[in-house]
Design a protein around this motif. Structure first.
Motif, PDB file in Angstrom:
ATOM      1  N   CYS A 108     -11.404   3.346   5.474  1.00 29.47           N
ATOM      2  CA  CYS A 108     -11.250   2.158   4.876  1.00 29.47           C
ATOM      3  C   CYS A 108     -12.477   1.551   4.690  1.00 29.47           C
ATOM      4  O   CYS A 108     -13.444   1.774   5.103  1.00 29.47           O
ATOM      5  CB  CYS A 108     -10.119   1.020   5.328  1.00 29.47           C
TER       6      CYS A 108
ATOM      7  N   GLU B  76      -2.096  -3.304   7.836  1.00 31.90           N
ATOM      8  CA  GLU B  76      -2.721  -2.009   7.152  1.00 31.90           C
ATOM      9  C   GLU B  76      -1.281  -1.337   6.572  1.00 31.90           C
ATOM     10  O   GLU B  76      -0.086  -2.063   6.464  1.00 31.90           O
ATOM     11  CB  GLU B  76      -2.899  -1.115   8.570  1.00 31.90           C
TER      12      GLU B  76
ATOM     13  N   VAL C 245      -3.987   5.583   8.774  1.00 35.59           N
ATOM     14  CA  VAL C 245      -5.647   5.148   7.986  1.00 35.59           C
ATOM     15  C   VAL C 245      -6.580   5.927   8.570  1.00 35.59           C
ATOM     16  O   VAL C 245      -6.900   5.601   9.607  1.00 35.59           O
ATOM     17  CB  VAL C 245      -5.480   3.625   8.258  1.00 35.59           C
TER      18      VAL C 245
ATOM     19  N   ILE D   3       0.931  -1.198   0.149  1.00 37.75           N
ATOM     20  CA  ILE D   3       0.199   0.040  -0.004  1.00 37.75           C
ATOM     21  C   ILE D   3       0.881   1.231   0.136  1.00 37.75           C
ATOM     22  O   ILE D   3       0.578   2.239  -0.652  1.00 37.75           O
ATOM     23  CB  ILE D   3      -0.971  -0.173   1.332  1.00 37.75           C
TER      24      ILE D   3
ATOM     25  N   ALA E 292     -13.315  -4.381  -1.573  1.00 38.87           N
ATOM     26  CA  ALA E 292     -12.485  -3.465  -1.912  1.00 38.87           C
ATOM     27  C   ALA E 292     -13.185  -2.837  -3.182  1.00 38.87           C
ATOM     28  O   ALA E 292     -13.895  -3.536  -3.920  1.00 38.87           O
ATOM     29  CB  ALA E 292     -11.096  -3.693  -2.375  1.00 38.87           C
TER      30      ALA E 292
ATOM     31  N   ASP F  31      -1.960 -10.222   5.375  1.00 42.29           N
ATOM     32  CA  ASP F  31      -2.815  -9.207   5.886  1.00 42.29           C
ATOM     33  C   ASP F  31      -2.125  -8.009   6.680  1.00 42.29           C
ATOM     34  O   ASP F  31      -1.360  -8.492   7.443  1.00 42.29           O
ATOM     35  CB  ASP F  31      -3.856  -9.750   6.648  1.00 42.29           C
TER      36      ASP F  31
ATOM     37  N   HIS G  32      -7.709  -3.050  -2.054  1.00 45.06           N
ATOM     38  CA  HIS G  32      -7.622  -2.172  -0.793  1.00 45.06           C
ATOM     39  C   HIS G  32      -8.478  -1.001  -1.160  1.00 45.06           C
ATOM     40  O   HIS G  32      -8.438  -0.531  -2.440  1.00 45.06           O
ATOM     41  CB  HIS G  32      -6.356  -1.859  -0.615  1.00 45.06           C
ATOM     42  N   THR G  33      -9.177  -0.465  -0.466  1.00 48.02           N
ATOM     43  CA  THR G  33      -9.890   0.912  -0.506  1.00 48.02           C
ATOM     44  C   THR G  33      -9.672   1.550   0.929  1.00 48.02           C
ATOM     45  O   THR G  33     -10.200   1.254   1.814  1.00 48.02           O
ATOM     46  CB  THR G  33     -11.310   0.751  -0.873  1.00 48.02           C
ATOM     47  N   SER G  34      -8.631   2.606   0.707  1.00 46.29           N
ATOM     48  CA  SER G  34      -8.235   3.338   2.129  1.00 46.29           C
ATOM     49  C   SER G  34      -8.006   4.684   1.956  1.00 46.29           C
ATOM     50  O   SER G  34      -7.563   5.105   0.910  1.00 46.29           O
ATOM     51  CB  SER G  34      -7.126   2.534   2.645  1.00 46.29           C
TER      52      SER G  34
END
Length: 337
Positions: free
Chosen positions: A158, A336, A155, A114, A163, A334, A141-143
């Motif tokens: 999210c 962040e 973050v 990310i 996503a 996994d 991912h959608t953050s």
């Protein structure tokens, strides 16, 4: 002092190797896509992806060095995507990079995927520097992330489930578009004369001003298509793509505006990740930035998807902070930012 990084990306279904100088200059960037391999399955098959990475990675690293104009001796460090991603695919890249670093007596730099997408902005925009707000939109991912400095992130918002990229691909599949469907969905929405009688729920989470949920939107599309089929109604793919894209944009821009209102210290917005290639989302994000009177940045299409150049860029800053890994470093599926 100038630093040259050889970087490897293998988190999903693209195998890539790149050579990046000082985090800002791409000397080479070789990407081998596995789309044709996975298309028949309607999505990425993890075990097949891992095997394909194994077959390609050594050749691509050599090709990246040859195209860069430098030698292995000129490399200051070897980097690889270490998290998050498909664990088997990550293991291939990390294992190769650690072995190469050991053989060259160079440091190994693990990189968060990310963070890599965010660093793609540095390769395209020399003036882009932290602090700024980044919207990372991709298949996994959608953050919304606050970038406080090159290695410090927060973050801010999210997705709670799917996503944005996954929702695009699943919607495309339900209307007969083969994987990956993002590009064709973009084109269908652009050619639509309107959304017809299609209307889908916004992917916002009502009790949280910064979060998304794309699961309900995806389900609404599936239910609508199935209900129409049972009634003998043919799906208007262009209108449906228009309505779906409209719902996604509404959710993303609403949450971005909430974040920008809550964090006025961020006077720039970076849109990045594979879904940032969508022309409609780009236009909507740029419009929002004009409304807020802040700077808008987005990488070129070649740097939106997974690639090793973005990993090499972030690796430069991680290396400068001393964030290196040992031979016992293991990838994590996994994580962040």
């Amino acid at each position: 002092m100038s630093k040259i990084i050889l970087a490897i990306e293998s988190s999903c279904d693209e195998t890539s190797a790149a050579v990046v100088k000082d985090g800002r200059t791409v000397l080479s960037n070789v990407v081998l896509s596995q789309i044709d391999i996975h298309k028949k399955y309607g999505g990425v098959v993890p075990e097949i992806a891992s095997r394909a990475h194994t077959e390609a990675i050594s050749h691509l690293a050599k090709q990246a060095i040859e195209q860069s104009g430098v030698t292995f001796d000129d490399i200051d460090a070897v980097a690889a995507t270490s998290l998050p991603g498909l664990i088997g695919a990550l293991l291939v890249g990390v294992s190769f990079a650690k072995a190469l670093a050991y053989s060259l007596s160079k440091p190994f730099v693990p990189v968060n995927h990310i963070r890599g997408h965010i660093a793609a902005g540095y390769l395209a925009h020399e003036e882009l520097k932290p602090p700024f707000c980044a919207a990372v939109l991709s298949g996994g991912h959608t953050s919304i992330i606050g970038v406080d400095n090159y290695t410090s992130f927060r973050v801010l918002g999210c997705t709670r489930d799917d996503a944005a990229g996954e929702a695009f691909d699943k919607t495309a599949r339900i209307i007969g578009i083969p994987y990956p469907g993002g590009k064709e969905m973009d084109e269908l929405a652009a050619s639509a004369k309107g959304c017809g009688n299609y209307e889908f729920p916004s992917p916002i989470v009502k009790d949280s001003p910064f979060e998304f949920s794309f699961s309900g939107l995806k389900t609404a599309v599936i239910n609508r298509v199935h209900n129409d089929e049972q009634k003998g109604i043919e799906t208007d793919r262009e209108a449906l793509a228009c309505a779906f894209t409209k719902a996604v944009i509404s959710g993303i821009t609403t949450r971005l505006e909430n974040v920008l209102n809550a964090y006025p210290e961020y006077t720039s917005l970076l849109l990045c990740g594979g879904v940032s290639a969508n022309s409609h989302i780009r236009k909507a994000a740029e419009k929002l930035c004009k409304k807020k009177k802040i700077s808008f940045y987005v990488p070129p299409l070649s740097l939106c998807g997974d690639n090793a150049a973005m990993i090499g860029s972030q690796a430069f800053y991680e290396f400068a902070e001393g964030n290196v890994g040992g031979l016992d470093h293991n990838p994590i599926p996994d994580s962040e930012v």
